[in-house]
Design a protein around this motif. Structure first.
Motif, mmCIF file in Angstrom:
data_model
loop_
_atom_site.group_PDB
_atom_site.id
_atom_site.type_symbol
_atom_site.label_atom_id
_atom_site.label_comp_id
_atom_site.label_asym_id
_atom_site.label_seq_id
_atom_site.Cartn_x
_atom_site.Cartn_y
_atom_site.Cartn_z
ATOM 1 N N UNK A 177 0.599 -1.463 -0.098
ATOM 2 C CA UNK A 177 0.379 -0.204 -0.197
ATOM 3 C C UNK A 177 1.297 1.553 -0.166
ATOM 4 N N UNK A 178 1.995 1.198 0.844
ATOM 5 C CA UNK A 178 2.534 2.488 1.075
ATOM 6 C C UNK A 178 3.391 2.381 -0.921
ATOM 7 N N UNK A 179 3.812 1.484 -1.025
ATOM 8 C CA UNK A 179 3.921 1.955 -2.749
ATOM 9 C C UNK A 179 3.443 1.770 -3.787
ATOM 10 N N UNK A 180 1.602 1.426 -3.063
ATOM 11 C CA UNK A 180 1.232 2.383 -4.476
ATOM 12 C C UNK A 180 0.440 1.141 -5.435
ATOM 13 N N UNK A 181 1.077 -0.078 -4.563
ATOM 14 C CA UNK A 181 1.302 -1.383 -5.090
ATOM 15 C C UNK A 181 -0.100 -2.048 -5.591
ATOM 16 N N UNK A 182 -1.620 -1.792 -6.414
ATOM 17 C CA UNK A 182 -2.688 -1.907 -6.639
ATOM 18 C C UNK A 182 -2.318 -3.427 -6.648
ATOM 19 N N UNK A 183 -1.662 -3.984 -7.822
ATOM 20 C CA UNK A 183 -1.837 -5.280 -8.158
ATOM 21 C C UNK A 183 -1.895 -6.206 -6.663
ATOM 22 N N UNK A 184 -0.391 -6.212 -6.361
ATOM 23 C CA UNK A 184 0.394 -7.025 -4.624
ATOM 24 C C UNK A 184 -0.768 -7.068 -4.550
ATOM 25 N N UNK A 185 -1.987 -5.313 -4.065
ATOM 26 C CA UNK A 185 -2.546 -5.444 -2.646
ATOM 27 C C UNK A 185 -3.129 -6.364 -2.708
ATOM 28 N N UNK A 186 -4.253 -6.721 -3.922
ATOM 29 C CA UNK A 186 -5.316 -7.353 -4.774
ATOM 30 C C UNK A 186 -4.433 -8.369 -4.408
ATOM 31 N N UNK A 187 -3.708 -9.061 -4.666
ATOM 32 C CA UNK A 187 -2.586 -10.297 -5.032
ATOM 33 C C UNK A 187 -3.175 -11.373 -3.189
ATOM 34 N N UNK A 188 -2.569 -10.207 -2.218
ATOM 35 C CA UNK A 188 -1.943 -10.417 -0.929
ATOM 36 C C UNK A 188 -3.490 -10.548 -0.425
ATOM 37 N N UNK A 189 -4.346 -10.078 -0.507
ATOM 38 C CA UNK A 189 -5.544 -9.868 -0.289
ATOM 39 C C UNK A 189 -6.526 -11.015 -0.523
ATOM 40 N N UNK A 190 -5.925 -11.519 -1.515
ATOM 41 C CA UNK A 190 -6.817 -12.891 -2.096
ATOM 42 C C UNK A 190 -5.935 -13.801 -1.855
ATOM 43 N N UNK A 191 -4.959 -13.676 -1.342
ATOM 44 C CA UNK A 191 -4.394 -15.187 -0.743
ATOM 45 C C UNK A 191 -4.596 -15.129 0.723
ATOM 46 N N UNK A 192 -4.705 -13.674 1.442
ATOM 47 C CA UNK A 192 -4.807 -14.200 2.912
ATOM 48 C C UNK A 192 -6.170 -14.233 3.073
ATOM 49 N N UNK A 193 -7.228 -14.110 2.189
ATOM 50 C CA UNK A 193 -9.407 -14.450 1.839
ATOM 51 C C UNK A 193 -8.882 -16.042 1.567
ATOM 52 N N UNK A 194 -8.239 -16.224 1.001
ATOM 53 C CA UNK A 194 -8.454 -17.377 0.841
ATOM 54 C C UNK A 194 -7.743 -18.886 1.876
ATOM 55 N N UNK A 195 -7.500 -18.045 2.818
ATOM 56 C CA UNK A 195 -6.693 -18.619 3.687
ATOM 57 C C UNK A 195 -8.051 -18.312 4.765
ATOM 58 N N UNK A 196 -8.240 -17.630 5.137
ATOM 59 C CA UNK A 196 -9.426 -17.447 5.519
ATOM 60 C C UNK A 196 -11.125 -18.002 5.734
ATOM 61 N N UNK A 197 -11.585 -17.502 4.288
ATOM 62 C CA UNK A 197 -12.516 -18.420 4.090
ATOM 63 C C UNK A 197 -12.633 -20.249 4.394
ATOM 64 N N UNK A 198 -10.893 -21.110 3.964
ATOM 65 C CA UNK A 198 -10.890 -22.244 4.632
ATOM 66 C C UNK A 198 -11.222 -22.413 5.768
ATOM 67 N N UNK A 199 -10.801 -21.580 6.885
ATOM 68 C CA UNK A 199 -10.370 -21.653 8.848
ATOM 69 C C UNK A 199 -11.895 -21.278 8.453
ATOM 70 N N UNK A 200 -13.405 -20.970 8.060
ATOM 71 C CA UNK A 200 -14.049 -20.413 8.746
ATOM 72 C C UNK A 200 -14.123 -19.090 9.615
#
Length: 257
Positions: A177-200
């Motif tokens: 976010x500090x780098x204003x790297x939107x692509x990386x922000x989306x990628x990290x959020x996507x990875x974390x989303x998958x893990x969080x959903x997996x564990x309820x």
């Protein structure tokens, strides 16, 4: 989850790194996230298959995608992948696909002897939006049977790994976010989303999905605060559930926030 099943794991953060690792540390199998940053999983798989044609070998590649849409499996297979897992998936699903691509002799642990729950994760609705943790989704996503032998220890391992990964990924998210790297922000959020959903971790998963789908950086700061608050609450809820041995009880033993 792979480590819990007894496999050694080597992580590549993007498609380019996956290609480099393949040259220096050839794996027995690859779990390929279809939405890797910089070079996506479809392109990385095609590059790997091109290299293999000159080397005369074939490494099994399992697609990991959050899309359970009709035709997605065919797209993955057309790119050269051998099998397919739609997130969130159960530990039993992962175990079975590893057995399919590597063979029964490759299974390092007798995890299949555990009694696994069956069924699908419930559709998200207003009630699941309010719930901090969903016990049924946790048991389905991990393959843990409440009350089974070793359930508490296995849950502790999974949750500790999740909490550590979230802490690391949140640091990377702030830096992106500090780098204003939107692509990386989306990628990290996507990875974390998958893990969080997996564990309820329903509330955290939905906060991360909103961040992943943010149209621009104008809402990042506000959404990051929400993710941080919900992440902290989720971690405390998991700790409380473990301390109360709620994982070996009915869903009513879980904190809902």
């Amino acid at each position: 989850m792979l480590e819990i099943l007894g496999y050694q794991v080597c992580v590549a953060v993007n498609g380019f790194e996956a290609l480099e690792r393949l040259q220096t540390q050839p794996p027995d199998a690859i779990l390929m996230d279809c939405h890797l940053p910089e070079m996506d999983g479809y392109t990385a798989t095609q590059r790997i298959r091109e290299q293999e044609r000159t080397l005369g070998r074939h490494v099994p590649i399992i697609a990991l995608t959050a899309n359970a849409l009709a035709g997605e499996r065919d797209r993955c297979l057309a790119a050269g992948m051998d099998d397919y897992l739609a997130k969130p998936f159960r530990m039993k699903d992962l175990e079975e696909v590893m057995q399919r691509v590597l063979g029964a002799a490759s299974q390092p642990t007798p995890a299949a002897q555990l009694e696994h729950r069956t069924g699908e994760i419930p559709t998200e609705n207003a009630e699941s939006e309010a719930a901090l943790l969903d016990a049924d989704a946790f048991w389905i996503g991990t393959g843990i049977t409440p009350g089974s032998h070793g359930a508490q220890q296995l849950a502790q391992q999974i949750i500790a790994t999740f909490q550590s990964d979230v802490a690391d990924q949140m640091q990377e998210l702030r830096a992106a976010m500090e780098r204003q790297d939107a692509k990386e922000v989306r990628a990290i959020a996507h990875r974390l989303y998958g893990s969080a959903a997996q564990l309820g971790a329903r509330r955290l998963a939905r906060a991360l999905k909103r961040l992943e789908k943010a149209p621009d950086a104008s809402t990042w700061a506000a959404q990051l605060r929400v993710v941080e608050e919900v992440s902290a609450a989720t971690s405390r809820a998991f700790d409380e559930a473990l301390q109360r041995k709620a994982l070996v009880q009915t869903p009513h033993g879980w904190p809902h926030g």
